[in-house]
Design a protein around this motif. Structure first.
Motif, mmCIF file in Angstrom:
data_model
loop_
_atom_site.group_PDB
_atom_site.id
_atom_site.type_symbol
_atom_site.label_atom_id
_atom_site.label_comp_id
_atom_site.label_asym_id
_atom_site.label_seq_id
_atom_site.Cartn_x
_atom_site.Cartn_y
_atom_site.Cartn_z
ATOM 1 N N ALA A 4 0.828 -1.210 0.000
ATOM 2 C CA ALA A 4 0.000 0.000 0.000
ATOM 3 C C ALA A 4 0.862 1.260 0.000
ATOM 4 N N ALA A 5 1.925 1.267 0.802
ATOM 5 C CA ALA A 5 2.801 2.439 0.860
ATOM 6 C C ALA A 5 3.465 2.685 -0.491
ATOM 7 N N TYR A 6 3.891 1.610 -1.128
ATOM 8 C CA TYR A 6 4.546 1.756 -2.439
ATOM 9 C C TYR A 6 3.588 2.343 -3.468
ATOM 10 N N ARG A 7 2.363 1.826 -3.530
ATOM 11 C CA ARG A 7 1.460 2.246 -4.597
ATOM 12 C C ARG A 7 1.006 3.690 -4.413
ATOM 13 N N VAL A 8 0.922 4.178 -3.177
ATOM 14 C CA VAL A 8 0.573 5.586 -2.954
ATOM 15 C C VAL A 8 1.656 6.492 -3.524
ATOM 16 N N GLY A 9 2.921 6.204 -3.207
ATOM 17 C CA GLY A 9 4.006 7.033 -3.700
ATOM 18 C C GLY A 9 4.161 6.949 -5.202
ATOM 19 N N ASP A 10 3.995 5.753 -5.750
ATOM 20 C CA ASP A 10 4.170 5.555 -7.183
ATOM 21 C C ASP A 10 3.106 6.313 -7.973
ATOM 22 N N GLY A 11 1.862 6.291 -7.504
ATOM 23 C CA GLY A 11 0.782 6.940 -8.236
ATOM 24 C C GLY A 11 0.882 8.455 -8.236
ATOM 25 N N ALA A 12 1.330 9.033 -7.119
ATOM 26 C CA ALA A 12 1.307 10.493 -6.977
ATOM 27 C C ALA A 12 2.184 11.205 -7.988
ATOM 28 N N THR A 13 3.286 10.571 -8.407
ATOM 29 C CA THR A 13 4.195 11.246 -9.340
ATOM 30 C C THR A 13 4.091 10.702 -10.762
ATOM 31 N N ASN A 14 3.144 9.806 -11.018
ATOM 32 C CA ASN A 14 2.923 9.322 -12.386
ATOM 33 C C ASN A 14 2.642 10.464 -13.354
ATOM 34 N N ILE A 15 1.929 11.474 -12.869
ATOM 35 C CA ILE A 15 1.410 12.521 -13.748
ATOM 36 C C ILE A 15 2.400 13.638 -14.025
ATOM 37 N N ILE A 16 3.623 13.536 -13.462
ATOM 38 C CA ILE A 16 4.606 14.604 -13.702
ATOM 39 C C ILE A 16 5.911 14.069 -14.264
ATOM 40 N N THR A 17 5.987 12.780 -14.543
ATOM 41 C CA THR A 17 7.219 12.247 -15.099
ATOM 42 C C THR A 17 7.079 11.970 -16.600
ATOM 43 N N PRO A 18 7.946 12.531 -17.429
ATOM 44 C CA PRO A 18 7.882 12.252 -18.862
ATOM 45 C C PRO A 18 8.153 10.784 -19.196
ATOM 46 N N LEU A 19 8.645 10.016 -18.204
ATOM 47 C CA LEU A 19 8.943 8.609 -18.452
ATOM 48 C C LEU A 19 7.690 7.743 -18.412
#
Length: 533
Positions: free
Chosen positions: A451-466
């Motif tokens: 759960a901790a991993y998926r919260v952090g991973d999702g939050a920055t999905n929308i700002i990374t060109p990768l």
């Protein structure tokens, strides 16, 4: 020079992130290089005698069992690598979970069910509730995999423009929901099958007996609450920050909304009939699973000898493990019911072709899974995962940080790593072998680590060109504003990322502090397996 080219020359932190990220190799080769590095490190650690006491295993005399680093260049491990290669790949838990779900999802997507359901849900939304409804449907559309990106986001722009609002605000709200909130949903879905498969592999490779068993619904309660936390966040950021900043939209002189596709066309009678049939099919599958849970024989309850007095979630273990198959049957039945009415499925051959198409889309994932499976397995063979976990847990204990703060830091670390490695499964396959056992040794369950991993991973999905869909979102935005560049898109999405990260970290810490289960029979905290030495 085009706007898109100019955006690649941006300076500062965002420019550094873009340039650094573009230099990274494909995730498959990242795993390949890491395997080579792991083999070298394992040999060095074996020479140095790096070791740790196993937290839950003892010798016959009762003393803790010492685990030493094993060289991956040893004859035993070299033989194991080549002889067990087919088994290492096919026994990689995420592989079976994802392929089973995608057999059904391929039919539901290719029959048009996902696209029609999204259009039908959003097209006639009341103007006053436009933003929250778009955000809600966007988050729910994650069950539809790619359909959320290719249907929901351009449709949101058209709907906002039709309501006299800025279409880029619609794109921002939908992108934040589909990608930023991709871990928030009412029910578990394909992502849960993928992540928990990796979690299970990391747990088994650690050789720590923590009494944990994989539960496909292990984050169910958490992701449901996360959805209702993110909903007002996206609403507030869109209406109070993004849209006022964008100002009033003035279309270009040569703009023609109808030229941008048929995302906003009304549903045909066949599509409406298909959605009705799909709803009945979903209800039928749900009733079937209820019958198998409470009906004669209760095949989905472990109520045999020795389980009569067990906790309800122990008895419901087969039910939780059957949810992967349940989604296969649900997507398959709903897609077939829809397609037969809408005319997209004319016979059983169309159905089989759609299932095969779903498997074709998984070609790259199979290659990635092959590399990830061997990295996870070899990490376990070297004993470095267990040793790192023991010493990492010891460091956490000595730091004096409360467990909620520890999980908060894990969220932030996952969010930062996401700026450089785009694939959610690739990152979790890298982190899980260390984080899962390490957090278990301080009392945080594998469900809590996931759960901790998926919260952090999702939050920055929308700002990374990768992120693989980032260029596609840029194209959608340039339909409405030709000079909209990569930097413009990143700047537009940063407020969402910040607020989703703040609220996600806060929810994770509060959840752990209150000791609430993350899902049915999935506590955030567990008894520490043994004594950390």
């Amino acid at each position: 020079m085009s706007d898109q080219t100019a955006s690649s020359d941006q300076k500062g932190f965002l420019g550094w992130v873009e340039k650094t990220g573009n230099k990274l190799p494909d995730p498959v080769f990242i795993f390949f290089y890491l395997i080579i590095a792991l083999m070298i490190v394992s040999q060095i650690c074996a020479w140095l005698g790096v070791s740790a006491f196993h937290p839950s295993l003892t010798n016959p005399d009762g003393t803790p069992q010492l685990e030493e680093a094993a060289s991956l260049f040893s004859p035993e491990n070299i033989q194991r690598l080549w002889v067990e290669m087919p088994t290492t790949f096919t026994h990689f838990h995420p592989l079976g979970y994802v392929l089973v779900v995608m057999l059904g999802a391929g039919v539901a997507e290719r029959s048009g069910l996902f696209g029609s359901a999204i259009r039908g849900a959003v097209r006639n939304a009341p103007k006053a509730m436009l933003t929250p409804l778009v955000a809600l449907i966007a988050m729910l559309s994650n069950h539809a995999a790619d359909a959320g990106y290719v249907v929901m986001i351009p449709l949101a722009a058209i709907i906002f423009a039709s309501a006299g609002r800025h279409p880029l605000a619609g794109i921002a709200a939908a992108f934040a929901g589909v990608s930023g909130g991709f871990s928030a949903n009412i029910t578990p879905g394909q992502l849960d099958a993928l992540l928990f498969g990796i979690t299970e592999s990391a747990y088994e490779a650690s050789n720590i007996d923590g009494g944990w068993s994989v539960n496909f619904a292990g984050n169910w309660y958490f992701i449901a609450v996360l959805l209702f936390i993110y909903l007002p966040v996206i609403w507030m950021v869109t209406d109070k920050i993004i849209e006022p900043r964008l100002g009033k939209w003035k279309p270009d002189a040569d703009s023609d909304m109808q030229s941008y596709g048929d995302e906003d066309r009304p549903l045909t009678e066949g599509e409406k009939k298909g959605l009705g049939r799909a709803g009945l099919a979903i209800l039928g599958v749900a009733l079937l699973w209820v019958f198998m849970t409470i009906g004669p024989g209760t095949p989905l309850l472990a109520d045999g000898p020795g389980n009569e007095d067990a906790a309800w979630y122990v008895q419901a273990g087969p039910l939780f493990r059957s949810l992967v198959a349940a989604f296969l049957i649900l997507f398959l039945a709903a897609g077939w019911a829809y397609g037969s009415a809408a005319g997209t499925i004319k016979n059983h051959r169309d159905l089989v072709n759609m299932m095969a198409g779903g498997m074709k889309d998984m070609g790259y994932y199979l290659v990635l899974a092959f590399a990830a499976a061997h990295f996870v397995a070899m990490f376990g063979w070297s004993n470095l995962g267990l040793i790192s976990a023991v010493h990492g847990a010891d460091a956490i204990n000595n730091s004096g940080l409360p467990l909620p703060a520890v999980l908060g830091l894990i969220v932030l670390f996952s969010a930062a790593l996401n700026l450089f490695v785009g694939s959610a499964s690739a990152k979790w396959a890298l982190l899980a072998p260390v984080l899962v056992p390490m957090l278990m040794l301080v009392g945080i369950s594998p469900d809590g680590a996931t759960a901790a991993y998926r919260v952090g991973d999702g939050a920055t999905n929308i700002i990374t060109p990768l992120m693989v869909y980032f260029p596609l979102i840029l194209v959608f935005a340039q339909r409405w504003q030709k000079n909209f560049g990569l930097g413009s898109l990143t700047a537009m999405m940063i407020p969402y990322s910040i607020w989703m990260l703040i609220t996600g970290v806060a929810l994770m810490m509060i959840w752990l502090f209150l000791g609430i289960d993350l899902g049915p029979g999935a506590p955030a905290q567990i008894p520490v397996p043994g004594t950390v030495s």
